[in-house]
Design a protein around this motif. Sequence first.
Motif, short mmCIF file in Angstrom:
data_model
loop_
_atom_site.label_atom_id
_atom_site.label_comp_id
_atom_site.label_asym_id
_atom_site.label_seq_id
_atom_site.Cartn_x
_atom_site.Cartn_y
_atom_site.Cartn_z
N THR A 178 3.63 -5.49 9.45
CA THR A 178 2.21 -5.40 9.75
C THR A 178 1.43 -4.63 8.69
O THR A 178 0.27 -4.94 8.42
CB THR A 178 2.00 -4.76 11.14
N PHE A 179 2.06 -3.63 8.06
CA PHE A 179 1.33 -2.84 7.06
C PHE A 179 1.07 -3.65 5.80
O PHE A 179 0.02 -3.52 5.17
CB PHE A 179 2.07 -1.55 6.76
N GLY A 180 2.01 -4.49 5.42
CA GLY A 180 1.79 -5.37 4.29
C GLY A 180 0.68 -6.37 4.58
O GLY A 180 -0.14 -6.68 3.71
N VAL A 181 0.64 -6.89 5.81
CA VAL A 181 -0.39 -7.85 6.19
C VAL A 181 -1.76 -7.19 6.19
O VAL A 181 -2.75 -7.78 5.73
CB VAL A 181 -0.08 -8.44 7.57
N ARG A 182 -1.85 -5.96 6.69
CA ARG A 182 -3.13 -5.25 6.71
C ARG A 182 -3.70 -5.11 5.29
O ARG A 182 -4.87 -5.40 5.04
CB ARG A 182 -2.98 -3.87 7.34
#
Length: 318
Positions: A178-182
């Motif tokens: 999720t942090f990469g997507v954000r």
Amino acid sequence: MVAERAGTSIATVSLVVNGKDRGRVSAPIATRVRDAVEELGYVVDHAASSLARGSGDLVVLIAPDLSNPFFAEVIRGVRDTVGDRFQLVLSVTERGAQPVAADVRRFERLRPAGILVDAPAAGEAMTATVPVVLLDAPGGSEAVNYDLSPGVHDLVRHLHEQGHRRVGYLDGTSRATTFGVRRELFEQACAAAGIAVSEVTARADLTVDAAASATEHVIEAWQEDGVTAVVAAADTLAYGVLRVAGQLGIAVPGHLAVAGFDDLPSSSVTAPALTSVALPGADLGRAAALRLLATLDGIAPESASLPTHLVRRASTGA
């Protein structure tokens, strides 16, 4: 022995010790059963019970940091949804580590009814002989996720309207997808809006102290690079930015705007109050629990993509 001491049936004792007595057993009888359990030192053997039934009455939630306020909200959503049918067991991984396949296998041995895994590490095969539901795991086939695009685009539009054309980004060190997507969505939205993301990079563990330490090392470089706003991948990271800005006398939002992701309850009372992309943790936990219950009941679970939106506050001049 417990039933004999309490003067009731074995079935009644089972309801009480498994937390299923609400609305089924009167308060005085339930009290007698609990007193008998305490006097006799009786402990429920969930593993043996699971073997007898072929499945357990436990639901396990594995999360990377139960002390984080976000996960507290997730827990509340799960507990409120499964509480009457299952007992919720919480497991926290080693600090800073995302849940991995080995964590699932460890709890699979207890034969729980199902396992929920919040923010798992990327690239891990989270499968088991019991149903597994992933939370906040973009790309996961059995996952409940946020639709981050609306919230991210609202944030970038808001920054553009406030006159920001060069921004910094404080990322998390987490392995969660999720942090990469954000970050990817944020950079794409900035490019489309004509906002440059500084090449001065910083990453930190998801704690205020770690975020403050990382910010101290780059804030001068950000200022020299013309950065007028900093977006953090999580509210706890943004709190670290606010702390350092306050210590250095940098006016927020006058000289530096700050925003985050999560919209934790404390974000409304920081100084100044923090602008944040709202990721409702309780809703995430509730949706994941409902998906698990549907699977257990033999119902095809609906795909869950939770909406996000921007909460504008004083830290960006809202």
